[in-house]
Design a protein around this motif. Sequence first.
Motif: not given
Length: 348
Positions: A174-180, A182-185, A191-195, A309-312
Amino acid sequence: MAQESTSNLSREDFDAGPTSYDKIEDNLYLGNLTAATDVKWLRKNKISHILTVDSCPLPRQIQELPDITLKYIQITDMPREDILTYFENSYEFIDHAIKSNGNVLVHCYFGVSRSATLVIAYIMKKYELTFIDAYDIVKNKRRFVGPNPGFLAQLKLYEDMGFTIDTRNIKFKLYRLQIAADKVRKAKILPSNYIDLIKPDPALETVHPEPTVYRCAKCRRIVASASNILPHSPHERQIWRHVSTKKNKKNQDTDNIIVRTINDNTDNNKQSDICKKIYFIEPLAWMPDILNHVDGKLNCPKCEAKLGAFSWISGCQCPCGSKIAPAFYLIPSKVDWSNAVQNVLVTV
């Protein structure tokens, strides 16, 4: 060593003040950028290794100094920066330096937040200490140590994972998803480093496939495994929160650090407390739109039936009242639970 003239260094944003450092324990120093560029000080203290955690690397003059091994981690001092994933590499760098009878300097710009976080993580792992105990040890050596709130929460998560990076830990996922998110926002794309957050398609797993899976109710195609589920409880908000208070004791200010992660139900709550009104899951390889869209529908890759559904950015609020962001979810009525994997390849 380099010539004396190398001590006269310049940098556009060089204003970290005078040389500032403190010896945390034998062979380990914590300091600021000025200390890392003070050639006289480096020579005097026989610094053999420098760990830089800053927005830009050390000047070329320092990089070219012989007999000094450098490691650079590019991080800004922002609460939502991911410093946790560097804990293991930084520990190995410091540990190797000390075991080789070297002296290591860990520094950021002021030697207060980023570098202090890495040193606290090192002390935690080395001595198997709680976050609070390690924090106190470092702060007693360098009084103005003060990791930002996000870094404090990451240190607490590191303790919860047993001083290692456990990629299977629900809190870490969950932590990593929240950090990712922020990048998507900011970039509107993952970003490629979160693939690595995109997990393999469970329908294609042929080596030790999980026995418990979720299938499309219409065509029976496997769309998730039990390990992909991110459980939640009613009225839960999975947000990292830090609360810092100060108390005056014996005429001294002492930091009482309280880190609250409101997503710690997953380890301790009973199975009956887990909500099943919506299945929140990890992002999976069969979801192509999640790589370049901030939100959208999740359709079965075989029959195109809508599954969820999904939402970043906005996330999703479950009918139970729990709010999760980012969110990738399946609607229970659209999928069936199965406790046996049969002819996995046929489901594709």
